[in-house]
Scaffold this motif. Sequence first.
Motif, short mmCIF file in Angstrom:
data_model
loop_
_atom_site.label_atom_id
_atom_site.label_comp_id
_atom_site.label_asym_id
_atom_site.label_seq_id
_atom_site.Cartn_x
_atom_site.Cartn_y
_atom_site.Cartn_z
N PHE A 1 0.83 -1.20 0.00
CA PHE A 1 0.00 0.00 0.00
C PHE A 1 0.87 1.26 0.00
O PHE A 1 0.63 2.20 -0.77
CB PHE A 1 -0.91 -0.02 1.23
CG PHE A 1 -1.84 1.16 1.32
CD1 PHE A 1 -2.89 1.31 0.43
CD2 PHE A 1 -1.68 2.11 2.31
CE1 PHE A 1 -3.76 2.39 0.52
CE2 PHE A 1 -2.54 3.19 2.40
CZ PHE A 1 -3.58 3.33 1.51
N LEU A 2 1.89 1.28 0.83
CA LEU A 2 2.79 2.44 0.86
C LEU A 2 3.50 2.60 -0.47
O LEU A 2 3.65 3.72 -0.98
CB LEU A 2 3.80 2.29 2.01
CG LEU A 2 3.22 2.34 3.42
CD1 LEU A 2 4.29 2.04 4.45
CD2 LEU A 2 2.58 3.70 3.71
N ASP A 3 3.92 1.49 -1.05
CA ASP A 3 4.55 1.55 -2.37
C ASP A 3 3.58 2.08 -3.42
O ASP A 3 3.95 2.89 -4.29
CB ASP A 3 5.05 0.17 -2.80
CG ASP A 3 6.29 -0.27 -2.04
OD1 ASP A 3 6.91 0.58 -1.36
OD2 ASP A 3 6.63 -1.47 -2.13
N ALA A 4 2.32 1.64 -3.35
CA ALA A 4 1.32 2.09 -4.32
C ALA A 4 1.08 3.59 -4.20
O ALA A 4 0.95 4.28 -5.22
CB ALA A 4 0.02 1.32 -4.11
N LEU A 5 1.00 4.10 -2.98
CA LEU A 5 0.85 5.54 -2.79
C LEU A 5 2.02 6.30 -3.40
O LEU A 5 1.84 7.31 -4.10
CB LEU A 5 0.75 5.88 -1.30
CG LEU A 5 -0.55 5.55 -0.58
CD1 LEU A 5 -0.39 5.75 0.92
CD2 LEU A 5 -1.70 6.42 -1.10
N TYR A 6 3.21 5.81 -3.14
CA TYR A 6 4.41 6.48 -3.62
C TYR A 6 4.48 6.47 -5.15
O TYR A 6 4.97 7.42 -5.77
CB TYR A 6 5.64 5.77 -3.04
CG TYR A 6 6.96 6.37 -3.43
CD1 TYR A 6 7.39 7.58 -2.88
CD2 TYR A 6 7.78 5.73 -4.36
CE1 TYR A 6 8.61 8.13 -3.24
CE2 TYR A 6 9.00 6.28 -4.73
CZ TYR A 6 9.40 7.48 -4.17
OH TYR A 6 10.61 8.03 -4.53
N ARG A 7 3.96 5.40 -5.76
CA ARG A 7 4.08 5.22 -7.20
C ARG A 7 2.86 5.71 -7.99
O ARG A 7 2.86 5.63 -9.21
CB ARG A 7 4.31 3.73 -7.51
CG ARG A 7 5.66 3.22 -7.02
CD ARG A 7 5.75 1.71 -7.18
NE ARG A 7 5.66 1.33 -8.58
CZ ARG A 7 6.70 1.29 -9.42
NH1 ARG A 7 7.91 1.60 -8.98
NH2 ARG A 7 6.54 0.92 -10.67
N LEU A 8 1.84 6.22 -7.29
CA LEU A 8 0.68 6.74 -8.02
C LEU A 8 1.10 7.80 -9.01
O LEU A 8 1.87 8.71 -8.70
CB LEU A 8 -0.34 7.34 -7.04
CG LEU A 8 -1.27 6.37 -6.30
CD1 LEU A 8 -2.19 7.15 -5.36
CD2 LEU A 8 -2.10 5.52 -7.24
N ASP A 9 0.59 7.69 -10.20
CA ASP A 9 0.96 8.58 -11.29
C ASP A 9 -0.24 9.44 -11.67
O ASP A 9 -1.29 8.92 -12.03
CB ASP A 9 1.43 7.77 -12.49
CG ASP A 9 1.84 8.65 -13.65
OD1 ASP A 9 0.97 8.95 -14.49
OD2 ASP A 9 3.01 9.07 -13.68
N GLY A 10 -0.08 10.78 -11.58
CA GLY A 10 -1.19 11.67 -11.84
C GLY A 10 -1.74 11.55 -13.24
O GLY A 10 -2.94 11.57 -13.46
N GLU A 11 -0.87 11.42 -14.23
CA GLU A 11 -1.32 11.33 -15.62
C GLU A 11 -2.13 10.05 -15.85
O GLU A 11 -3.17 10.07 -16.52
CB GLU A 11 -0.12 11.38 -16.57
CG GLU A 11 0.57 12.74 -16.60
CD GLU A 11 1.69 12.76 -17.64
OE1 GLU A 11 1.80 11.79 -18.40
OE2 GLU A 11 2.42 13.76 -17.67
N ALA A 12 -1.67 8.95 -15.25
CA ALA A 12 -2.40 7.69 -15.41
C ALA A 12 -3.76 7.77 -14.73
O ALA A 12 -4.77 7.26 -15.26
CB ALA A 12 -1.57 6.53 -14.85
N LEU A 13 -3.83 8.40 -13.55
CA LEU A 13 -5.09 8.53 -12.85
C LEU A 13 -6.07 9.38 -13.63
O LEU A 13 -7.27 9.10 -13.69
CB LEU A 13 -4.85 9.14 -11.46
CG LEU A 13 -4.19 8.26 -10.41
CD1 LEU A 13 -3.87 9.06 -9.18
CD2 LEU A 13 -5.08 7.08 -10.07
N ALA A 14 -5.57 10.45 -14.26
CA ALA A 14 -6.44 11.35 -15.02
C ALA A 14 -7.02 10.66 -16.24
O ALA A 14 -8.11 10.98 -16.69
CB ALA A 14 -5.67 12.59 -15.42
#
Length: 262
Positions: A249-262
């Motif tokens: 979970f911590l790794d996923a937070l750190y690796r979240l990518d704004g462009e991919a989420l958008a």
Amino acid sequence: MQPDLLNPAHIATLLQHFRRHSPLVHCMTNDVVQSFTANVLLALGASPAMVIEPEEAVQFSAIADALLVNVGTLTADRAEAMRVAINSAREAGKPWTLDPVAVGGLTFRTDFCRELLILRPAAIRGNASEILALAGMQAGGRGVDTTDTIRAALPAAVALARQSGAVVAVSGEVDHITDGERMLAVPGGDPLMTRVVGTGCALSAVVAASCALPGDRLTNVAAACGIMAQAGSRAVAASQGPGSFIPAFLDALYRLDGEALA
């Protein structure tokens, strides 16, 4: 009131604000979750601090960008520290967020949290039973666990938002966030998130930080819920159970990518 689905672009925008502004968050949170909460904020780019001594708390809450008040391990001394920190934050124009952990079942914390509502929190984040109890519509859940559905808590969330002026976030299978006039729904996450300690409390810290960032407060709080849900879904895919979920979970937070989420 019919909720609208949160636009994923708002999640991406809030994530960018976290990393650009690195908000300093004063977390007056419970002893069980302090380390995990700090790590969640750090993974997002925020800066956490756990300051609880009243003399220091009154100073620090004026310096920090946002204040979280979580009553999970409430004591009389800690309640007094929270009061002075909230008043100091308000005088400095800093937003504060309430997490009413286990309110309803226990008198001391229930009375304390209801007292705090007159101090105008920027946001309130809780499960369905906690929101119902804080609004005075039900006695409360089973300890920190909810015994009520999201749907049952929505009228209470709207009433609480109108009474307190706060954005109210009700956590569940689909999070619902309201300012009393508008409502947003945020799907995602996974039931495994309820099998580890601290995901809800850490969400409240992320909500607190979001209130200090640019943008519409309702949208920011909903996007904070969206960030945690997105990271939870990705962490479940990379883990085998509760033990491996937390680092994933911590790794996923750190690796979240704004462009991919958008």
